[in-house]
Write a protein that holds these residues in place. Structure first.
Motif, mmCIF file in Angstrom:
data_model
loop_
_atom_site.group_PDB
_atom_site.id
_atom_site.type_symbol
_atom_site.label_atom_id
_atom_site.label_comp_id
_atom_site.label_asym_id
_atom_site.label_seq_id
_atom_site.Cartn_x
_atom_site.Cartn_y
_atom_site.Cartn_z
ATOM 1 N N ILE A 2 0.871 -1.166 0.000
ATOM 2 C CA ILE A 2 0.000 0.000 0.000
ATOM 3 C C ILE A 2 0.912 1.220 0.000
ATOM 4 O O ILE A 2 1.551 1.522 1.007
ATOM 5 C CB ILE A 2 -0.925 0.030 1.238
ATOM 6 C CG1 ILE A 2 -1.588 -1.333 1.479
ATOM 7 C CG2 ILE A 2 -1.964 1.137 1.114
ATOM 8 C CD1 ILE A 2 -2.574 -1.760 0.439
ATOM 9 N N ARG A 3 0.973 1.891 -1.148
ATOM 10 C CA ARG A 3 1.880 3.029 -1.287
ATOM 11 C C ARG A 3 1.160 4.339 -0.977
ATOM 12 O O ARG A 3 -0.059 4.367 -0.848
ATOM 13 C CB ARG A 3 2.439 3.074 -2.710
ATOM 14 C CG ARG A 3 3.288 1.854 -3.030
ATOM 15 C CD ARG A 3 3.939 1.976 -4.375
ATOM 16 N NE ARG A 3 4.726 0.796 -4.681
ATOM 17 C CZ ARG A 3 5.956 0.584 -4.251
ATOM 18 N NH1 ARG A 3 6.563 1.476 -3.495
ATOM 19 N NH2 ARG A 3 6.602 -0.517 -4.578
ATOM 20 N N SER A 4 1.968 5.407 -0.902
ATOM 21 C CA SER A 4 1.423 6.736 -0.646
ATOM 22 C C SER A 4 0.263 7.021 -1.596
ATOM 23 O O SER A 4 0.385 6.812 -2.800
ATOM 24 C CB SER A 4 2.528 7.770 -0.836
ATOM 25 O OG SER A 4 2.028 9.050 -0.625
ATOM 26 N N GLY A 5 -0.862 7.477 -1.045
ATOM 27 C CA GLY A 5 -2.007 7.819 -1.879
ATOM 28 C C GLY A 5 -2.929 6.657 -2.176
ATOM 29 O O GLY A 5 -3.983 6.842 -2.762
ATOM 30 N N GLN A 6 -2.558 5.440 -1.757
ATOM 31 C CA GLN A 6 -3.425 4.285 -1.992
ATOM 32 C C GLN A 6 -4.129 3.918 -0.703
ATOM 33 O O GLN A 6 -3.628 4.200 0.376
ATOM 34 C CB GLN A 6 -2.592 3.086 -2.475
ATOM 35 C CG GLN A 6 -1.899 3.371 -3.792
ATOM 36 C CD GLN A 6 -1.050 2.206 -4.257
ATOM 37 O OE1 GLN A 6 -0.523 1.450 -3.453
ATOM 38 N NE2 GLN A 6 -0.905 2.091 -5.564
ATOM 39 N N ASN A 60 3.218 1.913 3.221
ATOM 40 C CA ASN A 60 4.191 3.003 3.238
ATOM 41 C C ASN A 60 3.570 4.286 3.775
ATOM 42 O O ASN A 60 2.334 4.422 3.782
ATOM 43 C CB ASN A 60 4.730 3.223 1.826
ATOM 44 C CG ASN A 60 5.759 2.177 1.442
ATOM 45 O OD1 ASN A 60 6.188 1.389 2.269
ATOM 46 N ND2 ASN A 60 6.146 2.183 0.199
ATOM 47 N N PRO A 61 4.386 5.235 4.204
ATOM 48 C CA PRO A 61 3.831 6.508 4.676
ATOM 49 C C PRO A 61 2.923 7.121 3.605
ATOM 50 O O PRO A 61 3.274 7.122 2.433
ATOM 51 C CB PRO A 61 5.074 7.380 4.887
ATOM 52 C CG PRO A 61 6.182 6.415 5.110
ATOM 53 C CD PRO A 61 5.855 5.210 4.284
ATOM 54 N N ARG A 69 4.088 1.504 8.010
ATOM 55 C CA ARG A 69 4.655 2.848 8.137
ATOM 56 C C ARG A 69 3.616 3.920 7.860
ATOM 57 O O ARG A 69 3.852 5.103 8.036
ATOM 58 C CB ARG A 69 5.817 3.029 7.151
ATOM 59 C CG ARG A 69 6.994 2.107 7.401
ATOM 60 C CD ARG A 69 8.197 2.540 6.597
ATOM 61 N NE ARG A 69 9.317 1.628 6.749
ATOM 62 C CZ ARG A 69 9.517 0.566 5.980
ATOM 63 N NH1 ARG A 69 8.704 0.310 4.994
ATOM 64 N NH2 ARG A 69 10.550 -0.223 6.192
ATOM 65 N N ARG A 115 8.424 10.199 -0.361
ATOM 66 C CA ARG A 115 6.967 10.074 -0.304
ATOM 67 C C ARG A 115 6.353 10.229 -1.699
ATOM 68 O O ARG A 115 5.494 9.440 -2.104
ATOM 69 C CB ARG A 115 6.406 11.154 0.634
ATOM 70 C CG ARG A 115 4.985 10.956 1.068
ATOM 71 C CD ARG A 115 4.857 9.778 1.985
ATOM 72 N NE ARG A 115 5.792 9.837 3.106
ATOM 73 C CZ ARG A 115 5.512 10.393 4.266
ATOM 74 N NH1 ARG A 115 4.335 10.908 4.483
ATOM 75 N NH2 ARG A 115 6.404 10.410 5.228
ATOM 76 N N ASP A 140 7.069 7.290 -3.908
ATOM 77 C CA ASP A 140 6.207 6.167 -3.538
ATOM 78 C C ASP A 140 4.847 6.302 -4.220
ATOM 79 O O ASP A 140 4.291 5.340 -4.745
ATOM 80 C CB ASP A 140 6.047 6.155 -2.014
ATOM 81 C CG ASP A 140 5.454 4.856 -1.513
ATOM 82 O OD1 ASP A 140 5.843 3.802 -2.018
ATOM 83 O OD2 ASP A 140 4.594 4.911 -0.621
ATOM 84 N N ARG A 141 4.316 7.511 -4.205
ATOM 85 C CA ARG A 141 3.018 7.778 -4.842
ATOM 86 C C ARG A 141 3.092 7.460 -6.333
ATOM 87 O O ARG A 141 2.194 6.830 -6.890
ATOM 88 C CB ARG A 141 2.651 9.252 -4.624
ATOM 89 C CG ARG A 141 1.377 9.704 -5.307
ATOM 90 C CD ARG A 141 0.186 9.480 -4.408
ATOM 91 N NE ARG A 141 -1.020 10.053 -4.978
ATOM 92 C CZ ARG A 141 -1.943 9.325 -5.595
ATOM 93 N NH1 ARG A 141 -1.791 8.034 -5.722
ATOM 94 N NH2 ARG A 141 -3.030 9.894 -6.079
ATOM 95 N N GLN A 191 12.042 0.973 1.817
ATOM 96 C CA GLN A 191 10.685 1.511 1.869
ATOM 97 C C GLN A 191 9.994 1.439 0.518
ATOM 98 O O GLN A 191 8.835 1.057 0.423
ATOM 99 C CB GLN A 191 10.691 2.964 2.363
ATOM 100 C CG GLN A 191 9.270 3.514 2.424
ATOM 101 C CD GLN A 191 9.218 4.946 2.911
ATOM 102 O OE1 GLN A 191 10.031 5.377 3.704
ATOM 103 N NE2 GLN A 191 8.247 5.686 2.415
#
Lengths: 225, 265
Positions: A111-115, A130-131, A148, B150, B153-154, B193
């Motif tokens: 699960i990435r940022s924005g998901q 992820n954050p 995270r 970050r 990652d998005r 990460q």
């Protein structure tokens, strides 16, 4: 003679009275006879102190409107308290929900940022959050990986739900209506598998091997038969 | 049929254009026929980085709109025979073209070139979608800062849904001194990460700034560590198994310097 047919059978048990309803007649007939029995014919049994009542509907499904009507009739006698209404029939939606609630769903992804990932029931994630990533579940959340990002367990109010992760480094944790910000509220550099739970409305963290003491009955409540 | 690679990052200012220019140059150094495509319509930079700004006559939008043929818009590099640039238009914005147009343009370029490197604009809006549309593979650039990681990652999340699949990672502008002292995110933490394959790490190098001022890609500079890093990245793209040389070498270099210090004492 239809009047002699016993649509509503009343039995006494040590836990109170059981009303067994005929499942083949019309609902209208059932309500008429129930009303009649409560108001007239069984005065000697149905008066006195508070009596808990169990209603067995058999293979009859009542909509919430009909159930309300049934309760209104029982309420005519103020000493009767409806303890439960049992039906052998449930809706497909309820069945699906029950199934989801009693099984653990397994997801394999990051699960990435924005998901975000949403689920009804318990959820096992094989991967990282992820954050900036979010995970919501009405039940508990187990992460085999690093948490995270943000996790919300018991998101419809279940305060018994927990959040467990191989690496618990969340930006935020939520259980039911409690929100906590780990970096500010608790810092734990532990590399052990940990879980978060609610204790007196406060977010607490403990090692996973303590869970049997803290949530002993949470999973045994689910009937796996 | 060549391969189209989009270079993206989400966040601005982490070195997409620098990386695009240098990967293109390094691939050209290896004898490959390369076309650099500037996807940043309205804020074009790639031409400046390559020192080719004064040669622009037609651009990407002109080609898409049928104002000129593709061959007329392509600018041949002044140093390499097989390196070309397709510049972006400066007077329009991202909405000037759509994903279908970009896709067919890249497809046409792939007929003539071994590698088509697409420089993606910052952000995740139309410009990003256009740049990604025609790409077969993707490279994500990040720097060891939480905000950049970050955003990377998005973008990785978005790319995983595209036909490019999981992208490869380049960590740019690494400062070993700061990393050693714990003042900068560790390379390993970033890789862990993001959880994607690492294509290369590029140290922070002042020579890169001078190179962009001179319009000479750093990959051509054989004294620069960043230049070596970009040449290694190009070799990895070509399928060579080059270990993450720069990191190990730098660590060796660092320890050597420490040893030297003790030796002097």
């Amino acid at each position: 003679m239809t009047t002699t047919k016993n649509i509503v059978t009343i039995k006494g048990t040590k836990d109170g009275l059981v009303f067994i309803m005929d499942e083949t007649c019309s609902l209208e007939e059932l309500f008429i006879q129930l009303k009649d029995k409560i108001e007239h014919s069984h005065q000697q049994i149905l008066s006195g102190p508070l009596i808990p009542i169990t209603i067995k509907l058999g293979h009859r499904y009542l909509t919430s409107e009909e159930e309300k009507e049934l309760r209104e009739i029982i309420k005519l006698k103020s000493n009767l308290v409806v303890k439960s209404i049992d039906s052998l029939v449930i809706t497909k939606e309820q069945a699906l929900l029950d199934k989801l609630m009693s099984t653990v769903r397994v997801e394999t992804r990051t699960i990435r940022s924005g998901q975000e990932l949403r689920h009804m029931g318990d959820l096992l994630l094989l991967g990282d959050i992820n954050p900036g990533g979010c995970i919501y579940s009405t039940g508990s959340i187990f992460v085999l990986g690093a948490l995270r990002g943000m996790a919300h367990a018991g998101c419809e109010g279940n305060e018994e739900a927990i959040i467990a992760a191989s690496l618990l480094r969340p930006t935020q944790l939520r259980i039911a209506h409690v929100i906590s910000r780990p970096p500010d509220e608790w810092i734990d550099g532990s590399n052990d598998m940990e879980f978060a739970y609610l204790e007196n409305g406060q977010m607490s963290i403990d090692k996973l091997n303590q869970i049997h003491k803290l949530r002993a009955n949470y999973w045994s409540k689910i009937d796996y038969t | 049929m060549g391969e189209a690679i989009v270079v993206t990052s989400g966040k601005g200012g982490v070195g997409k254009t620098t990386t695009s220019a240098n990967i293109g140059t390094a691939l050209a150094l290896q004898g490959k026929k390369v076309c650099l495509v500037d996807g940043d319509i309205g804020l074009r930079n790639l031409d400046v980085m390559m020192g080719l700004e004064n040669r622009i006559i037609y651009d990407l939008v002109d080609v898409v709109e049928g104002e000129c043929r593709l061959q007329q818009a392509l600018i041949k590099d002044k140093r390499f025979e097989h390196l070309f640039l397709l510049p972006a238009k400066q007077t329009k914005d991202k909405s000037a073209i759509n994903t279908e147009q970009m896709e067919s343009l890249i497809k046409e370029l792939k007929q003539d070139f071994d590698y088509v490197i697409i420089d993606c604009p910052a952000g995740i809006e139309q410009g990003f979608k256009n740049a990604v549309a025609g790409a077969d593979k993707a490279i994500v650039i990040t720097i060891p800062e939480p905000t950049a990681v970050r955003d990377a990652d998005r973008v990785i999340g978005l790319l995983e849904k595209e036909k490019t699949g999981s992208p490869k990672l380049i960590i740019n502008r690494i400062r070993y001194g700061m990393m050693k002292q714990g003042d900068m995110l560790e390379v390993d933490d970033v890789i862990q990460q993001l959880g994607i394959e690492i294509l290369g790490i590029v140290p922070d190098d002042e020579k890169v700034i001078k190179a962009s001022k001179d319009g000479e890609p750093i990959a051509m500079n054989h004294e620069s560590k960043a230049g070596l890093a970009y040449r290694n990245i190009a070799r990895r793209i070509l399928g060579d198994h080059v270990p993450l040389l720069s990191l190990e070498e730098k660590e060796g270099g660092f320890f050597k310097r420490v040893k030297k210090l003790f030796g002097i004492r």
